[in-house]
Design a protein around this motif. Structure first.
Motif, short mmCIF file in Angstrom:
data_model
loop_
_atom_site.label_atom_id
_atom_site.label_comp_id
_atom_site.label_asym_id
_atom_site.label_seq_id
_atom_site.Cartn_x
_atom_site.Cartn_y
_atom_site.Cartn_z
N LEU A 507 0.84 -1.21 0.00
CA LEU A 507 0.00 0.00 0.00
C LEU A 507 0.88 1.25 0.00
CD1 LEU A 507 -2.93 -0.99 2.43
CD2 LEU A 507 -2.84 -1.11 -0.07
N GLU A 508 2.10 1.09 -0.43
CA GLU A 508 3.02 2.22 -0.61
C GLU A 508 3.33 2.97 0.69
OE1 GLU A 508 4.72 2.41 -3.16
OE2 GLU A 508 3.58 1.27 -4.64
N ASN A 509 3.19 2.26 1.82
CA ASN A 509 3.76 2.75 3.08
C ASN A 509 3.45 4.22 3.37
OD1 ASN A 509 5.33 2.56 5.38
ND2 ASN A 509 7.20 3.17 4.29
N TRP A 510 2.17 4.55 3.31
CA TRP A 510 1.67 5.89 3.69
C TRP A 510 2.17 7.01 2.76
CZ3 TRP A 510 -2.37 5.40 6.47
CH2 TRP A 510 -2.45 4.49 7.54
N SER A 511 2.60 6.68 1.58
CA SER A 511 3.11 7.74 0.70
C SER A 511 1.96 8.34 -0.11
CB SER A 511 4.16 7.16 -0.26
OG SER A 511 4.37 8.07 -1.32
N PRO A 512 1.67 9.62 0.06
CA PRO A 512 0.64 10.23 -0.79
C PRO A 512 1.08 10.27 -2.25
CG PRO A 512 1.68 11.89 0.64
CD PRO A 512 2.23 10.55 1.05
N ASP A 513 2.38 10.42 -2.49
CA ASP A 513 2.86 10.50 -3.88
C ASP A 513 2.67 9.18 -4.62
OD1 ASP A 513 3.63 13.06 -3.38
OD2 ASP A 513 5.76 12.57 -3.04
N ASP A 514 2.96 8.07 -3.90
CA ASP A 514 2.92 6.76 -4.57
C ASP A 514 1.61 6.02 -4.32
OD1 ASP A 514 5.48 7.28 -5.39
OD2 ASP A 514 6.41 6.29 -3.67
N ALA A 515 0.64 6.67 -3.64
CA ALA A 515 -0.63 6.00 -3.31
C ALA A 515 -1.26 5.40 -4.56
CB ALA A 515 -1.57 7.02 -2.66
N LEU A 516 -2.05 4.33 -4.35
CA LEU A 516 -2.61 3.56 -5.47
C LEU A 516 -3.90 4.20 -5.97
CD1 LEU A 516 -2.17 0.05 -3.78
CD2 LEU A 516 -0.53 1.25 -5.29
N LEU A 517 -3.96 4.44 -7.28
CA LEU A 517 -5.14 5.04 -7.90
C LEU A 517 -6.29 4.01 -7.92
CD1 LEU A 517 -6.56 7.31 -9.51
CD2 LEU A 517 -5.51 6.35 -11.58
N MET A 518 -7.47 4.39 -7.41
CA MET A 518 -8.62 3.48 -7.42
C MET A 518 -9.46 3.76 -8.66
SD MET A 518 -9.43 3.64 -3.34
CE MET A 518 -10.44 2.15 -3.32
N SER A 519 -10.32 2.79 -9.00
CA SER A 519 -11.11 3.03 -10.21
C SER A 519 -12.59 3.24 -9.86
CB SER A 519 -10.91 1.91 -11.22
OG SER A 519 -11.63 0.81 -10.82
N PRO A 520 -13.20 4.23 -10.53
CA PRO A 520 -14.60 4.59 -10.22
C PRO A 520 -15.59 3.84 -11.11
CG PRO A 520 -13.61 6.24 -11.65
CD PRO A 520 -12.58 5.14 -11.51
N ASN A 521 -15.32 2.56 -11.38
CA ASN A 521 -16.18 1.81 -12.30
C ASN A 521 -17.63 1.80 -11.87
OD1 ASN A 521 -14.02 1.29 -13.87
ND2 ASN A 521 -13.66 -0.79 -13.10
N ASN A 522 -17.85 1.90 -10.56
CA ASN A 522 -19.20 1.81 -10.01
C ASN A 522 -19.47 3.07 -9.20
OD1 ASN A 522 -21.61 0.64 -9.30
ND2 ASN A 522 -20.71 -0.62 -7.66
N TYR A 523 -19.08 4.24 -9.77
CA TYR A 523 -19.16 5.53 -9.07
C TYR A 523 -20.51 5.72 -8.40
CZ TYR A 523 -18.84 10.48 -8.06
OH TYR A 523 -18.83 11.67 -7.39
N LYS A 541 -5.66 4.48 4.69
CA LYS A 541 -6.55 5.63 4.50
C LYS A 541 -6.75 5.86 3.01
CE LYS A 541 -6.48 8.83 8.38
NZ LYS A 541 -5.92 10.08 8.90
N TYR A 542 -7.88 6.48 2.70
CA TYR A 542 -8.11 6.94 1.34
C TYR A 542 -7.70 8.41 1.26
CZ TYR A 542 -10.92 2.70 1.33
OH TYR A 542 -11.33 1.39 1.44
N ILE A 543 -7.21 8.80 0.11
CA ILE A 543 -6.89 10.21 -0.09
C ILE A 543 -7.50 10.69 -1.41
CG2 ILE A 543 -4.77 10.12 1.29
CD1 ILE A 543 -3.13 10.04 -1.14
N ASN A 544 -7.77 11.97 -1.45
CA ASN A 544 -8.35 12.59 -2.64
C ASN A 544 -7.29 13.54 -3.21
OD1 ASN A 544 -9.59 14.72 -4.18
ND2 ASN A 544 -11.60 14.13 -3.35
#
Ligand SMILES: *[C@@H]1O[C@H](CO)[C@@H](O)[C@H](O)[C@H]1NC(C)=O
Ligand SMILES: *[C@@H]1O[C@H](CO)[C@@H](O)[C@H](O)[C@H]1NC(C)=O
Ligand SMILES: *[C@@H]1O[C@H](CO)[C@@H](O)[C@H](O)[C@H]1NC(C)=O
Ligand SMILES: *[C@@H]1O[C@H](CO)[C@@H](O)[C@H](O)[C@H]1NC(C)=O
Length: 576
Positions: A507-523, A541-544
């Motif tokens: 999960l990229e160890n709390w890095s906001p830069d490397d955080a994983l992009l989620m997909s809004p397929n079911n927005y 955590k989720y980030i925007n």
């Protein structure tokens, strides 16, 4: 003629200075040793004079309860402290310690089974750094996990196990010690390639100290397993030990000649972490092997010089010291904790590394200067060149006697700033040397004892560092994994995306830069599926992030899941 006489007077004065220092350091070692031993024992429950309330075998970090409050038990500190006691017991130096050691074994087996914020015994709880002294979990927020604890605890217990086996007590090793040791080693095997808080509890990344002690623990654990017929774990431990040894090499910074202590943190990476790692993984049978950063290896000596030099200009008590003289040293030059002072245990560690190096050179009858260690050796003889110098040569004598007196210089500084009652706090002031921060730090006492023992010629037991080969390509290792699907209900505006980050490497160890992009397929549900370590408590955590890269974190606290042992898992969250 006049010049020559001045030179001789000068040399005589220098020599008598060295002799005087050596005898005053010897006197300090004699007077401080019993004080350090008593100070250490006073901090162990149930009957230590300063540890009332601690359960039997529980080591308090310090009796200090305010600024800082250290009246807790840390797995790291306790294991280092008991390693000293176990070594004293098994070497015959103090045969009275056995029941205390048995109490430590019992106490640690209770802590292993105590569910805590890092998890239960099977879901990551072994990475919990500290507990209350009544053996209950500490539930406040903290820098967790710290993955050096299980490695250091198993190293202490393996030393005891080896002595028991040599003395015919296989039953206790197989029935009592091995189950405890195996839990720790399995944890090391499965988690070494996950991020960790460092030993100073500040940076979550990968840490040289942690990697080095993990490597050691799996090597000696595999040897012990073989001896007692636990063959099923051997190949797994060996495979991961090879992978860890490979990863260990990556901390070396060849252009600047030092070991980068942590992969994260945004500092220089010059840190006593690396010196402590070298002395706590010293294996006299490995000579000056650089792959395991032995104390006399060219890499560890080059590193030592860079580390020591980083304190010359930042502590005013060091002002006026010659550029090749011993000075007060602390954790790392950027340190601001409690105002950022020298630490007793860090200054002693420099001396200990040098004494360890001298022991190996003496037993192999030579020392080698390489281009990597040249700057270190030229401090003591500016004209020395790369080469191997036999103990019969004057270069060898010049270098080793200067290094002995350099080492003694660090002990002399330790002595100078130790109060007359011999008590050892955590730190001493960078401006006037008065003791500061936690009083009676148990680790300070333990570090004094191991430094003194090294000065006295003590060689620890081998742990298997000799003759290892570094694999040509490094393999990462996630341990067993499960596929975890994260769904989060998050409303966004044009240009915004939802990302996921958290406490593990995947999960990229709390890095906001490397955080994983989620997909809004079911927005407005955003989703992602990630392979995560099985049987583990994972915080996330989720980030925007908006179109211009601005990051908004979800509000506290962190979310968490406990992954199953196998299969898949789905979590359904709403943005907070
Ligand atoms: C997990 O989250 C719950 C709910 O916020 C919280 O009560 C619990 O303490 C958390 N556990 C850990 C291990 O962080
Ligand atoms: C083996 O060691 C344990 C731990 O000290 C002790 O309790 C036990 O009596 C020993 N057994 C024998 C047979 O000496
Ligand atoms: C995991 O191991 C690989 C291979 O050595 C290394 O590149 C990576 O940095 C390691 N990550 C962690 C968090 O230990
Ligand atoms: C999340 O929702 C899915 C179905 O939509 C369900 O199968 C799963 O059990 C839920 N997860 C949790 C942790 O409740």
């Amino acid at each position: 003629m006049l010049k020559m006489r001045n030179l001789l007077v000068c040399a005589a004065a220098l020599l008598s200075g060295v002799v005087a220092q050596s005898s005053s350091v010897g006197a300090y070692v004699s007077s401080e040793s019993p004080i350090a031993k008593a100070g250490l024992l006073a901090n162990i429950g149930p009957s230590g004079a300063k540890s009332s309330g601690a359960k039997p075998g529980v080591v308090i970090a310090s009796p200090s309860t305010v600024n800082p409050d250290y009246l807790y038990t840390w797995v790291r500190d306790s294991s280092l402290v008991f390693k000293v006691l176990i070594d004293q017991f098994t070497s015959g130096a103090d045969t009275s310690l056995r029941s205390l050691i048995d109490e430590f074994v019992t106490a640690e087996s209770v802590l292993q089974q105590t569910t805590n914020p890092s998890g239960s015994v099977t879901t990551g709880g072994l990475g919990e750094p500290k507990f209350n002294i009544d053996e209950s979990a500490f539930t406040g927020s903290w820098g967790r996990p710290q993955r050096d604890g299980p490695a250091l605890r198993s190293t202490a217990m393996i030393a005891y196990a080896n002595w028991l086996l040599d003395n015919g007590n296989t039953t206790f090793v197989s029935n009592t010690l091995w189950p405890i040791i195996q839990l720790d080693l399995d944890y090391v095997r499965d988690n070494w390639n996950q991020s960790t808080f460092d030993l100073w509890e500040e940076i979550s990344s990968s840490s040289f100290w942690t990697t080095a002690v993990q490597h050691r623990s799996l090597r000696e654990g595999s040897t012990l397993a073989t001896k007692i017929g636990q063959s099923s774990v051997v190949s797994g431990y060996n495979t991961q030990a090879d992978n860890i040894l490979c990863f260990l090499q990556s901390y070396w910074n060849p252009s600047q000649g030092y070991i980068t202590a942590n992969t994260g943190g945004g500092r220089s990476g010059k840190d006593s972490n690396t010196v402590l790692a070298s002395i706590h993984t010293f294996d006299p049978s490995a000579g000056c092997d650089a792959n395991t950063f032995q104390p006399c290896s060219d890499k560890a000596l080059s590193n030592l010089k860079v580390y020591v030099d980083s304190f010359r200009s930042i502590y005013s008590i060091n002002s006026g010291a010659a550029s090749n003289a011993a000075v007060a040293t602390g954790r790392y030059p950027e340190d601001v904790y409690q105002n950022g002072n020298p630490w007793y245990l860090c200054t002693m560690a420099v001396a200990e590394q040098l004494y360890d190096a001298l022991l190996v050179w003496s037993s192999q009858g030579s020392l080698e200067v390489t281009s990597t260690s040249l700057a270190f050796f030229q401090q003591f003889s500016s004209g020395v060149q790369p080469g191997t110098y036999a103990s019969s040569t004057s270069t060898y004598t010049t270098l080793t006697s200067a290094i002995q007196s350099f080492a003694d210089g660090f002990v002399a500084i330790h002595a100078e700033y130790t109060p007359s009652d011999g008590s050892l706090a955590e730190q001493y002031s960078k401006t006037d040397g008065t003791p500061t921060s936690a009083v009676d730090l148990t680790w300070s006492y333990a570090a004094a004892l191991t430094g003194f023992a090294a000065r006295g010629g003590n060689k620890p037991a081998s742990w298997g560092a000799s003759g290892l080969t570094v694999p040509s390509t490094c393999q990462s290792y996630s341990g067993p994994t499960v596929a975890v699907t994260f769904n989060v209900d998050a409303t966004t505006v044009e240009g915004e995306n939802i990302y996921l980050t958290g406490s593990v490497t995947a999960l990229e160890n709390w890095s906001p830069d490397d955080a994983l992009l989620m997909s809004p397929n079911n927005y407005p549900i955003w989703s992602i599926t990630v392979d995560l370590p099985a049987n583990t408590v994972i915080q996330y955590k989720y980030i925007n992030k908006d179109g211009s890269g601005d990051v908004t974190w979800e509000s506290d606290p962190n979310n968490n899941i406990t992954t199953p042992a196998s299969g898949t898992y789905t979590t359904n969250d709403s943005w907070r």
